[in-house]
Design an enzyme around this catalytic site. Structure first.
Site, mmCIF file in Angstrom:
data_model
loop_
_atom_site.group_PDB
_atom_site.id
_atom_site.type_symbol
_atom_site.label_atom_id
_atom_site.label_comp_id
_atom_site.label_asym_id
_atom_site.label_seq_id
_atom_site.Cartn_x
_atom_site.Cartn_y
_atom_site.Cartn_z
ATOM 1 N N ASP A 208 0.853 -1.071 0.042
ATOM 2 C CA ASP A 208 0.049 0.196 -0.044
ATOM 3 C C ASP A 208 0.905 1.324 -0.291
ATOM 4 O O ASP A 208 2.061 1.323 0.854
ATOM 5 C CB ASP A 208 -0.818 -0.025 1.150
ATOM 6 C CG ASP A 208 -1.930 1.112 1.241
ATOM 7 O OD1 ASP A 208 -2.727 1.035 0.216
ATOM 8 O OD2 ASP A 208 -1.889 1.947 2.178
ATOM 9 N N GLU A 265 14.288 -14.724 0.602
ATOM 10 C CA GLU A 265 14.563 -15.687 1.503
ATOM 11 C C GLU A 265 13.924 -16.934 1.332
ATOM 12 O O GLU A 265 14.130 -18.235 1.817
ATOM 13 C CB GLU A 265 14.460 -15.327 3.022
ATOM 14 C CG GLU A 265 15.515 -14.350 3.436
ATOM 15 C CD GLU A 265 14.985 -13.673 4.806
ATOM 16 O OE1 GLU A 265 14.218 -14.345 5.590
ATOM 17 O OE2 GLU A 265 15.530 -12.860 5.101
HETATM 18 C C1 GLC Z 1 -4.055 3.319 -0.669
HETATM 19 C C2 GLC Z 1 -5.199 2.272 -0.718
HETATM 20 C C3 GLC Z 1 -6.423 3.097 -0.235
HETATM 21 C C4 GLC Z 1 -6.190 3.714 1.099
HETATM 22 C C5 GLC Z 1 -4.905 4.334 1.330
HETATM 23 C C6 GLC Z 1 -4.341 4.329 2.654
HETATM 24 O O1 GLC Z 1 -4.168 4.112 -1.704
HETATM 25 O O2 GLC Z 1 -5.412 1.859 -1.991
HETATM 26 O O3 GLC Z 1 -7.725 2.133 -0.184
HETATM 27 O O4 GLC Z 1 -7.200 4.341 1.450
HETATM 28 O O5 GLC Z 1 -3.894 3.649 0.575
HETATM 29 O O6 GLC Z 1 -4.134 3.337 3.271
#
Ligand code: GLC
Ligand code: CA
Length: 552
Positions: A208, A265
C-alpha cells in the site's frame, strides 16, 4: 541489455500472470451478516479458477477498526473477526493453492491504526520506548501543526494529542498514524510481519502506498504545486502542494531493497507488487521506474495506474502504452490496472461496447494485468445514497462525490435479492448495483456473448501464448488515426491487436496472411477478407499474423 541487471529466471510466473483483485468485504458473505468474509471467498473460488487467472490479491483482512476498511491495521498478524479467523486464512491458502491460484495479501507499511498497541504505547508518553516508532513533533511557535503537510483525506496531516502536547503525523485519516521507517525497530517489526505470512504460505504482497514510507528527514514544508500540475484524483487541498517532502524520499529505495531480500529468503518467487503514487507529472515516469531497483532488486511489479481514466482516444492509448514500455529499465516489468477499490469502475466510465474493447487492451497489454472483481461482468458499481455512504475519503466533499463506495459494492453473483452475495433477508454493508439483472455471474456464465465469456477467452488466449503476455511490444503507426494497433511477438509468434476508437466502422490492411482469433464485437466474426480487417465501432480484434517475425 546490460549485464548489471540480473537475468530474471524463466519461471518468473508473475510476468505471465493475470492477477484478480478481491475486496474481501464485498466478494461473498459466508456467514450471512451482510459483510463479505474469507469463508464466502473460499466458496466462490471456483469462479476465480474458471476465469483462468493465476493469482488473487486480497485487500486487507487484518484486525482493524475499519476507519479506512482495513487500511487501518490494529493487529498485523490476525484476521479481523468480520472476515473470519487465521484458520479461515489457512483454508483459503490451501483451497487456492489446490486450484493453482497464488495468494497475494495487502501489506500496509506507511501507517497503522491508532488502536494498534504500538501507537497506544507511543502516544502514552514522550519517553515511551515506542515513542519514536511514529512521528511526534512539538507544535509550531503559533501552536499550529509543525509543518504545512496536508492529509490525503483533507485537512492538516498533523493531529495534536493532548496527552503529551505534541502533534503526530497521519498522511491519511487521524486514525492512521504514519510509522517512522527510519527507526530500525519499526523495519524489523514489519519484516517480522512479512515473515509471519510468508511462513504460512502467502505468495506475495501488494504494498500500500509503497513510496510514502520515507519522508524528508527534516520534515520541511512542501512547496506549492506548479500551475497546471495534475493528479490522478483531484483532492482539493492535497492538490495545491508539490509533494516533495512528505513522501518518496530517495531513502525509500533502501527500504525496498531490504524488503526484497526478505522475500528472496523464501522459495517460489514471492512477489512485491507496489502501489506507487507520484503526483508530479514531470517526474512521474522516472520516479516510478526507480522502484524496480537499480539492480532490479526492489519491487517485482510496480503498479502502473496510467491506463485508468485515459481519454477514449487511440492516440492517448498509443502514447501511454509506448511510454509505459519505454519508461521501464531493461528486463523490468510492471503491472497494469483499469480499475480498483479506489477508482471509478470501468463500466461506469465507458459504455459496454467500449468496456469490452478495453478488457482486450488490458489483457494483451505489455504488463501484468490486475483485474478488479466484478469488472469481468461489467459491474458499474452501486449508487450509494448519502445516508449509506461509508468511505471517509468521500466525506471530505459536501456531496460525497469523491467517495469510493460505488466501486466497492457487493459482487453480483445472481439476479436474486442481494445478488447472491448475502442472504435475501440480510442487508449487505453497501447497496447492490442497479445493473444486477444483467451484470451478474449466473446469467453471464451461459451466455457466449457476455463480457464474462469474453474475459475468459481473453485470459485463456493470453495464458496459452507467451507472446501475448511477455512478448515484445511494438506500436504500429501505419493505421488510421482512430485505430490503436500494436504487435506482441516472440521468437515463434506474432500477434496484432487492433482497436477501433471511432463510432464508425474502419477497415485496416493486414500485411500478410492472418487469422482473426478474437473480436470483442458481440456479433459473429467473419469480417476478415483477403488482406482487409473490418473493425466495427469500438471493436478490438486480436489477430495472429503468420508472417515470420523478422529482425525488427
Ligand atoms: C491506498 C489504498 C487506499 C487507502 C490508502 C490509505 O491508496 O489503496 O484504499 O485508503 O492507501 O491506506
Ligand atoms: Ca460475513
Amino acid at each position: 541489455m546490460t549485464d548489471r541487471h540480473r537475468p530474471e529466471p524463466p519461471s518468473a510466473w508473475w510476468r505471465d500472470a493475470v492477477i484478480y483483485q478481491i475486496y474481501p468485504r464485498s466478494f461473498a458473505d459466508g456467514n450471512g451478516d451482510g459483510i463479505g468474509d474469507l469463508a464466502g471467498l473460499v466458496d466462490r473460488l471456483d469462479h476465480v479458477a474458471d476465469l483462468g487467472v493465476d493469482a488473487i490479491w486480497v485487500n486487507p483482512i487484518y484486525r482493524s477498526p475499519m476507519a479506512d476498511f482495513g487500511y487501518d491495521v490494529s493487529d498485523h498478524v490476525d484476521v479481523d473477526p468480520d472476515y473470519g479467523t487465521l484458520a479461515d486464512l489457512d483454508t483459503l491458502l490451501d483451497a487456492a493453492h489446490r486450484r493453482g491460484l497464488r495468494v497475494i495479501l495487502d501489506f500496509v507499511p506507511n501507517h497503522t491504526s491508532d488502536r494498534h498497541p504500538w501507537f497506544v504505547a507511543s502516544r502514552s508518553s514522550r519517553t515511551d520506548a515506542k515513542r519514536d516508532w511514529y512521528y511526534w513533533r512539538d507544535p509550531a511557535p503559533d501552536g499550529g501543526p509543525p509543518n504545512n503537510w496536508v492529509s490525503a483525506f483533507g485537512g492538516s496531516a498533523w493531529t495534536l494529542d493532548p496527552t503529551t502536547g505534541q502533534y503526530y503525523l497521519h498522511t491519511f485519516l487521524p486514525e492512521q498514524p504514519d510509522l517512522n521507517w527510519r527507526n530500525p525497530d519499526v523495519e524489523r517489526a514489519m519484516h517480522g510481519v512479512l515473515r509471519f505470512w510468508l511462513d504460512r504460505g502467502v505468495d506475495g504482497f501488494r504494498i500500500d502506498v509503497a513510496n510514502f514510507v520515507m519522508k524528508d528527514p527534516e520534515l520541511r514544508d512542501n512547496p506549492p504545486a506548479p500551475t497546471g500540475a495534475s493528479d490522478y484524483r483531484p483532492l482539493g487541498a492535497y492538490d495545491t502542494q508539490r509533494h516533495l517532502h512528505d513522501k518518496n524520499h530517495p531513502d525509500v529505495h533502501e527500504v525496498y531493497r531490504r524488503l526484497r531480500r526478505v522475500l528472496d529468503e523464501y522459495p517460489g518467487e514471492r512477489i512485491a507488487l507496489g502501489e506507487i503514487h507520484v503526483y508530479d507529472w514531470a517526474d512521474w515516469r522516472v520516479e516510478f521506474a526507480r522502484f524496480h531497483g537499480a539492480e532490479l532488486d526492489e519491487l517485482h511489479l510496480p503498479m502502473d495506474q496510467s491506463l485508468v481514466g485515459l481519454p477514449w482516444s487511440a492516440e492517448a492509448y498509443a502514447r501511454m502504452l509506448a511510454e509505459i514500455v519505454a519508461g521501464r529499465p531493461d528486463h523490468a516489468w510492471s503491472s497494469l490496472i483499469l480499475g480498483s477499490h479506489d477508482e471509478t469502475r470501468v463500466a461506469a466510465r465507458l459504455d459496454p461496447v467500449r468496456a469490452r474493447a478495453t478488457m482486450a487492451i488490458l489483457l494483451t497489454a505489455p504488463g501484468t494485468p490486475v483485474l478488479y472483481y466484478g469488472d469481468e461482468i461489467g459491474m458499474a458499481g452501486a449508487k450509494v445514497p448519502p445516508h449509506r455512504a461509508l468511505d471517509r475519503w468521500g466525506a471530505q466533499t459536501p456531496d460525497g462525490s469523491l467517495g469510493r463506495d460505488p466501486q466497492r459494492s457487493p459482487m453480483q453473483w445472481t439476479a436474486a435479492e442481494n445478488a447472491g452475495f448475502s442472504p435475501p433477508d440480510v442487508e449487505p454493508w453497501l447497496p447492490i448495483g442497479d445493473d444486477v439483472d444483467t451484470a451478474n455471474v449466473e446469467s453471464q456464465r451461459t451466455d457466449p456473448g457476455s463480457l464474462l465469456a469474453l474475459t475468459r477467452r481473453l485470459i485463456r488466449l493470453r495464458s496459452s501464448h507467451p507472446a501475448l503476455s511477455r512478448g515484445e511490444f511494438l506500436l504500429r503507426r501505419d493505421v488510421p488515426v482512430d485505430v490503436l494497433a500494436y504487435e506482441r511477438r516472440d521468437d515463434t509468434e506474432r500477434w496484432l491487436v487492433a482497436v477501433n476508437f471511432a463510432s464508425t466502422a474502419i477497415d485496416i490492411e493486414l500485411d500478410g496472411a492472418a487469422d482473426v482469433v478474437l473480436t470483442t464485437g458481440v456479433e459473429a466474426t467473419g469480417r476478415h477478407r483477403d488482406r482487409t480487417l473490418g473493425l466495427r465501432p469500438h471493436e478490438a480484434a486480436i489477430v495472429r499474423l503468420s508472417t515470420p517475425t523478422g529482425s525488427a
